[in-house]
Motif scaffolding. Sequence first.
Motif, PDB file in Angstrom:
ATOM      1  N   VAL A   5       0.836  -1.205   0.000  1.00 26.12           N
ATOM      2  CA  VAL A   5       0.000   0.000   0.000  1.00 26.12           C
ATOM      3  C   VAL A   5       0.870   1.254   0.000  1.00 26.12           C
ATOM      4  N   ASN A   6       1.932   1.264   0.795  1.00 26.35           N
ATOM      5  CA  ASN A   6       2.853   2.415   0.812  1.00 26.35           C
ATOM      6  C   ASN A   6       3.515   2.620  -0.543  1.00 26.35           C
ATOM      7  N   VAL A   7       3.968   1.545  -1.170  1.00 29.22           N
ATOM      8  CA  VAL A   7       4.636   1.663  -2.468  1.00 29.22           C
ATOM      9  C   VAL A   7       3.652   2.128  -3.536  1.00 29.22           C
ATOM     10  N   ARG A   8       2.409   1.692  -3.470  1.00 23.49           N
ATOM     11  CA  ARG A   8       1.379   2.161  -4.413  1.00 23.49           C
ATOM     12  C   ARG A   8       1.259   3.681  -4.381  1.00 23.49           C
ATOM     13  N   ARG A   9       1.408   4.266  -3.208  1.00 19.17           N
ATOM     14  CA  ARG A   9       1.252   5.716  -3.065  1.00 19.17           C
ATOM     15  C   ARG A   9       2.257   6.498  -3.914  1.00 19.17           C
ATOM     16  N   ILE A  10       3.417   5.909  -4.176  1.00 18.76           N
ATOM     17  CA  ILE A  10       4.400   6.582  -5.036  1.00 18.76           C
ATOM     18  C   ILE A  10       3.774   6.827  -6.407  1.00 18.76           C
ATOM     19  N   LEU A  11       3.067   5.826  -6.916  1.00 19.26           N
ATOM     20  CA  LEU A  11       2.429   5.959  -8.231  1.00 19.26           C
ATOM     21  C   LEU A  11       1.162   6.794  -8.175  1.00 19.26           C
ATOM     22  N   THR A  12       0.308   6.528  -7.191  1.00 24.19           N
ATOM     23  CA  THR A  12      -1.000   7.199  -7.158  1.00 24.19           C
ATOM     24  C   THR A  12      -0.906   8.659  -6.733  1.00 24.19           C
ATOM     25  N   GLU A  13       0.016   8.979  -5.841  1.00 29.11           N
ATOM     26  CA  GLU A  13       0.119  10.352  -5.357  1.00 29.11           C
ATOM     27  C   GLU A  13       1.218  11.146  -6.056  1.00 29.11           C
ATOM     28  N   ALA A  14       2.391  10.555  -6.199  1.00 36.83           N
ATOM     29  CA  ALA A  14       3.507  11.311  -6.791  1.00 36.83           C
ATOM     30  C   ALA A  14       3.398  11.371  -8.320  1.00 36.83           C
ATOM     31  N   PHE A  15       3.300  10.226  -8.984  1.00 35.68           N
ATOM     32  CA  PHE A  15       3.264  10.227 -10.446  1.00 35.68           C
ATOM     33  C   PHE A  15       1.909  10.695 -10.976  1.00 35.68           C
ATOM     34  N   SER A  16       0.805  10.157 -10.448  1.00 39.46           N
ATOM     35  CA  SER A  16      -0.514  10.484 -10.999  1.00 39.46           C
ATOM     36  C   SER A  16      -1.025  11.857 -10.587  1.00 39.46           C
ATOM     37  N   LYS A  17      -0.616  12.345  -9.420  1.00 40.98           N
ATOM     38  CA  LYS A  17      -1.120  13.647  -8.955  1.00 40.98           C
ATOM     39  C   LYS A  17      -0.045  14.724  -8.921  1.00 40.98           C
ATOM     40  N   GLY A  18       1.216  14.330  -9.084  1.00 41.28           N
ATOM     41  CA  GLY A  18       2.301  15.313  -9.071  1.00 41.28           C
ATOM     42  C   GLY A  18       2.751  15.741  -7.687  1.00 41.28           C
ATOM     43  N   ASP A  19       2.316  15.055  -6.653  1.00 38.47           N
ATOM     44  CA  ASP A  19       2.701  15.389  -5.277  1.00 38.47           C
ATOM     45  C   ASP A  19       4.063  14.763  -4.956  1.00 38.47           C
ATOM     46  N   THR A  20       5.124  15.398  -5.396  1.00 42.13           N
ATOM     47  CA  THR A  20       6.461  14.836  -5.204  1.00 42.13           C
ATOM     48  C   THR A  20       6.923  14.879  -3.753  1.00 42.13           C
ATOM     49  N   GLU A  21       6.339  15.752  -2.946  1.00 48.23           N
ATOM     50  CA  GLU A  21       6.752  15.848  -1.538  1.00 48.23           C
ATOM     51  C   GLU A  21       6.421  14.575  -0.763  1.00 48.23           C
ATOM     52  N   ASP A  60      -1.670  15.152 -17.582  1.00 55.25           N
ATOM     53  CA  ASP A  60      -2.721  14.297 -17.035  1.00 55.25           C
ATOM     54  C   ASP A  60      -2.225  12.869 -16.807  1.00 55.25           C
ATOM     55  N   LEU A  61      -0.922  12.704 -16.642  1.00 51.49           N
ATOM     56  CA  LEU A  61      -0.315  11.390 -16.462  1.00 51.49           C
ATOM     57  C   LEU A  61      -1.052  10.597 -15.390  1.00 51.49           C
ATOM     58  N   LYS A  62      -1.345   9.349 -15.702  1.00 49.29           N
ATOM     59  CA  LYS A  62      -2.044   8.468 -14.776  1.00 49.29           C
ATOM     60  C   LYS A  62      -1.314   7.125 -14.745  1.00 49.29           C
ATOM     61  N   ALA A  63      -0.984   6.675 -13.546  1.00 45.52           N
ATOM     62  CA  ALA A  63      -0.357   5.371 -13.364  1.00 45.52           C
ATOM     63  C   ALA A  63      -1.415   4.387 -12.886  1.00 45.52           C
ATOM     64  N   GLU A  64      -1.657   3.360 -13.681  1.00 47.71           N
ATOM     65  CA  GLU A  64      -2.620   2.318 -13.324  1.00 47.71           C
ATOM     66  C   GLU A  64      -1.854   1.071 -12.913  1.00 47.71           C
ATOM     67  N   ILE A  65      -2.076   0.611 -11.710  1.00 47.33           N
ATOM     68  CA  ILE A  65      -1.401  -0.594 -11.235  1.00 47.33           C
ATOM     69  C   ILE A  65      -2.193  -1.792 -11.741  1.00 47.33           C
ATOM     70  N   ILE A  66      -1.585  -2.540 -12.652  1.00 45.60           N
ATOM     71  CA  ILE A  66      -2.225  -3.721 -13.232  1.00 45.60           C
ATOM     72  C   ILE A  66      -2.200  -4.863 -12.216  1.00 45.60           C
ATOM     73  N   ARG A  67      -1.041  -5.043 -11.601  1.00 39.26           N
ATOM     74  CA  ARG A  67      -0.876  -6.094 -10.601  1.00 39.26           C
ATOM     75  C   ARG A  67       0.296  -5.725  -9.722  1.00 39.26           C
ATOM     76  N   ASP A  68       0.179  -6.013  -8.438  1.00 34.57           N
ATOM     77  CA  ASP A  68       1.318  -5.846  -7.541  1.00 34.57           C
ATOM     78  C   ASP A  68       1.262  -6.905  -6.455  1.00 34.57           C
ATOM     79  N   PHE A  69       2.425  -7.258  -5.947  1.00 37.85           N
ATOM     80  CA  PHE A  69       2.489  -8.253  -4.885  1.00 37.85           C
ATOM     81  C   PHE A  69       3.756  -8.054  -4.071  1.00 37.85           C
ATOM     82  N   GLU A  70       3.739  -8.617  -2.871  1.00 35.13           N
ATOM     83  CA  GLU A  70       4.880  -8.535  -1.972  1.00 35.13           C
ATOM     84  C   GLU A  70       5.588  -9.880  -1.942  1.00 35.13           C
ATOM     85  N   ASP A  71       6.906  -9.834  -1.860  1.00 32.72           N
ATOM     86  CA  ASP A  71       7.729 -11.028  -1.712  1.00 32.72           C
ATOM     87  C   ASP A  71       8.824 -10.682  -0.714  1.00 32.72           C
ATOM     88  N   GLY A  72       8.572 -10.979   0.538  1.00 32.95           N
ATOM     89  CA  GLY A  72       9.529 -10.621   1.584  1.00 32.95           C
ATOM     90  C   GLY A  72       9.659  -9.117   1.691  1.00 32.95           C
TER      91      GLY A  72
END
Length: 148
Positions: A5-21, A60-72
């Motif tokens: 969930v934390n790693v998803r935020r890099i794409l959804t907030e930083a890349f898709s919304k431009g919130d680099t902070e 209007d860049l949008k990052a769509e997560i097709i699939r993600d998973f954790e491994d350790g």
Amino acid sequence: MSDKVNVRRILTEAFSKGDTEVLDELMTEDFVNHNAPPGMDTSREGVKSVIKIERQGFPDLKAEIIRDFEDGEYVIQHVKLTGTHKGLVFGAEPTGRVISWNEIHIAKVRDGKVSDHWACNDLHVLMIQLGQIAPPDTSAFRRENAGS
């Protein structure tokens, strides 16, 4: 909150919304981007620069997560990026076309923050759509398979 969930935020907030902070919250101080573009800073400041460059070209860049998973300690993501080419990016003048490409991200997580990042990108697909490189010549393949 899970690492995924934390790693998803890099794409959804930083890349898709431009919130680099938000990267200051999600990446370690000693973060290393092992696939930074040539000449770019490999730290989280470099990632902020990449986001600004991409959003300049695709506001209007949008990052769509097709699939993600954790491994350790790793989070792996398959991502589709889409945006309208409205600004100069990667040397390409705006075309007004909707452009999309795929990426695979591998993030190493330490104490809930990303410490390392590796990626594989469809940059050839992106550059063909931007008109920066020619598509491959597949005419020989088409001729060989025409009678099939």
